[in-house]
Design a protein around this motif. Sequence first.
Motif, PDB file in Angstrom:
ATOM      1  N   SER A 276      25.358  47.688  13.139  1.00 42.93           N
ATOM      2  CA  SER A 276      25.596  46.245  13.282  1.00 42.93           C
ATOM      3  C   SER A 276      27.084  45.912  13.275  1.00 42.93           C
ATOM      4  O   SER A 276      27.497  44.844  13.714  1.00 42.93           O
ATOM      5  CB  SER A 276      24.880  45.470  12.169  1.00 42.93           C
ATOM      6  OG  SER A 276      25.609  45.516  10.953  1.00 42.93           O
ATOM      7  N   LEU A 277      27.912  46.854  12.792  1.00 43.24           N
ATOM      8  CA  LEU A 277      29.364  46.648  12.764  1.00 43.24           C
ATOM      9  C   LEU A 277      30.015  46.931  14.115  1.00 43.24           C
ATOM     10  O   LEU A 277      31.055  46.360  14.445  1.00 43.24           O
ATOM     11  CB  LEU A 277      29.977  47.559  11.687  1.00 43.24           C
ATOM     12  CG  LEU A 277      31.508  47.669  11.603  1.00 43.24           C
ATOM     13  CD1 LEU A 277      32.114  46.334  11.208  1.00 43.24           C
ATOM     14  CD2 LEU A 277      31.900  48.752  10.619  1.00 43.24           C
ATOM     15  N   ARG A 278      29.387  47.795  14.914  1.00 44.89           N
ATOM     16  CA  ARG A 278      30.010  48.239  16.171  1.00 44.89           C
ATOM     17  C   ARG A 278      30.512  47.102  17.062  1.00 44.89           C
ATOM     18  O   ARG A 278      31.614  47.190  17.611  1.00 44.89           O
ATOM     19  CB  ARG A 278      29.049  49.131  16.958  1.00 44.89           C
ATOM     20  CG  ARG A 278      28.773  50.468  16.302  1.00 44.89           C
ATOM     21  CD  ARG A 278      27.759  51.293  17.083  1.00 44.89           C
ATOM     22  NE  ARG A 278      27.243  52.385  16.284  1.00 44.89           N
ATOM     23  CZ  ARG A 278      27.832  53.564  16.130  1.00 44.89           C
ATOM     24  NH1 ARG A 278      28.966  53.797  16.774  1.00 44.89           N
ATOM     25  NH2 ARG A 278      27.307  54.500  15.369  1.00 44.89           N
ATOM     26  N   PRO A 279      29.743  46.024  17.266  1.00 42.19           N
ATOM     27  CA  PRO A 279      30.215  44.958  18.152  1.00 42.19           C
ATOM     28  C   PRO A 279      31.490  44.253  17.674  1.00 42.19           C
ATOM     29  O   PRO A 279      32.155  43.572  18.457  1.00 42.19           O
ATOM     30  CB  PRO A 279      29.038  43.967  18.184  1.00 42.19           C
ATOM     31  CG  PRO A 279      27.842  44.768  17.803  1.00 42.19           C
ATOM     32  CD  PRO A 279      28.352  45.774  16.815  1.00 42.19           C
ATOM     33  N   VAL A 280      31.827  44.413  16.404  1.00 45.73           N
ATOM     34  CA  VAL A 280      33.041  43.767  15.871  1.00 45.73           C
ATOM     35  C   VAL A 280      34.294  44.566  16.221  1.00 45.73           C
ATOM     36  O   VAL A 280      35.407  44.057  16.170  1.00 45.73           O
ATOM     37  CB  VAL A 280      32.913  43.599  14.327  1.00 45.73           C
ATOM     38  CG1 VAL A 280      34.152  42.973  13.716  1.00 45.73           C
ATOM     39  CG2 VAL A 280      31.686  42.769  13.985  1.00 45.73           C
ATOM     40  N   VAL A 281      34.115  45.823  16.612  1.00 49.94           N
ATOM     41  CA  VAL A 281      35.244  46.689  16.945  1.00 49.94           C
ATOM     42  C   VAL A 281      35.473  46.677  18.452  1.00 49.94           C
ATOM     43  O   VAL A 281      34.557  46.909  19.241  1.00 49.94           O
ATOM     44  CB  VAL A 281      34.986  48.148  16.470  1.00 49.94           C
ATOM     45  CG1 VAL A 281      36.173  49.040  16.809  1.00 49.94           C
ATOM     46  CG2 VAL A 281      34.678  48.162  14.981  1.00 49.94           C
ATOM     47  N   ALA A 282      36.703  46.389  18.865  1.00 48.15           N
ATOM     48  CA  ALA A 282      37.041  46.357  20.292  1.00 48.15           C
ATOM     49  C   ALA A 282      36.707  47.703  20.927  1.00 48.15           C
ATOM     50  O   ALA A 282      36.969  48.749  20.355  1.00 48.15           O
ATOM     51  CB  ALA A 282      38.520  46.053  20.476  1.00 48.15           C
ATOM     52  N   GLY A 283      36.100  47.657  22.098  1.00 50.90           N
ATOM     53  CA  GLY A 283      35.722  48.884  22.789  1.00 50.90           C
ATOM     54  C   GLY A 283      34.255  49.225  22.579  1.00 50.90           C
ATOM     55  O   GLY A 283      33.721  50.070  23.270  1.00 50.90           O
ATOM     56  N   ASN A 284      33.591  48.545  21.615  1.00 56.76           N
ATOM     57  CA  ASN A 284      32.175  48.793  21.382  1.00 56.76           C
ATOM     58  C   ASN A 284      31.316  47.635  21.877  1.00 56.76           C
ATOM     59  O   ASN A 284      30.137  47.563  21.624  1.00 56.76           O
ATOM     60  CB  ASN A 284      31.913  48.995  19.877  1.00 56.76           C
ATOM     61  CG  ASN A 284      32.344  50.368  19.416  1.00 56.76           C
ATOM     62  OD1 ASN A 284      31.591  51.325  19.503  1.00 56.76           O
ATOM     63  ND2 ASN A 284      33.558  50.464  18.919  1.00 56.76           N
TER      64      ASN A 284
END
Length: 200
Positions: free
Chosen positions: A191-199
């Motif tokens: 669920s954290l991935r979308p908060v990181v640019a490139g994901n």
Amino acid sequence: MKGKGVRAGGALLVAGLLLAGCSFGRINSRDFAQPGAVLPAGSTVAVLPFENLTNHPNAGQIAADIVSTELYGVDGIRSMDASRVRSRLSAAKPAGDAATTDTPADAAPPDAQAAGRMLGVDAVLAGSVSEYGYQHGLREEPVVGLNARLVRSSDGAVLWTSSQSEAGRGYFSRDSVNNVAQRVAARMIDSLRPVVAGNR
């Protein structure tokens, strides 16, 4: 003969329902991201020791280590080694603290932003363990509950939060607490991935 067939069919149906009910654990999942919040690609992140709210010794350290392992799989993040985080946080404590307080080894730092600045990382993942152990009822079930938030070191902004819990499954596929904790941590980090640019 017909009655035996009906009884056999009924027994199979009941067995199937029991298996279905016992094969899957109970999952609770809540995730929130600050609108427009993005952690730039290449950012460094440290997982702080999780606060242990359970009776299980070292549950906070165990949870933080499992979450750290999952974090290595997120593209665009450079994760600080968990043992290095603990070592630096321990070295930063005033010398008198260890002798005068009963603070457990896996206690979370009081200020996530300050910890992030001291560690020299762009963000910290801070959290707590609300459940870690076995729940006794009709059968003994492993249960794990984790709460986490991603805090930006520069301004203390909370970019993302997650609360995840799961009760283990089944009579026939017996779970351990560690297995459940790994699944909970995997859902959390997904669920954290979308908060990181490139994901995105």
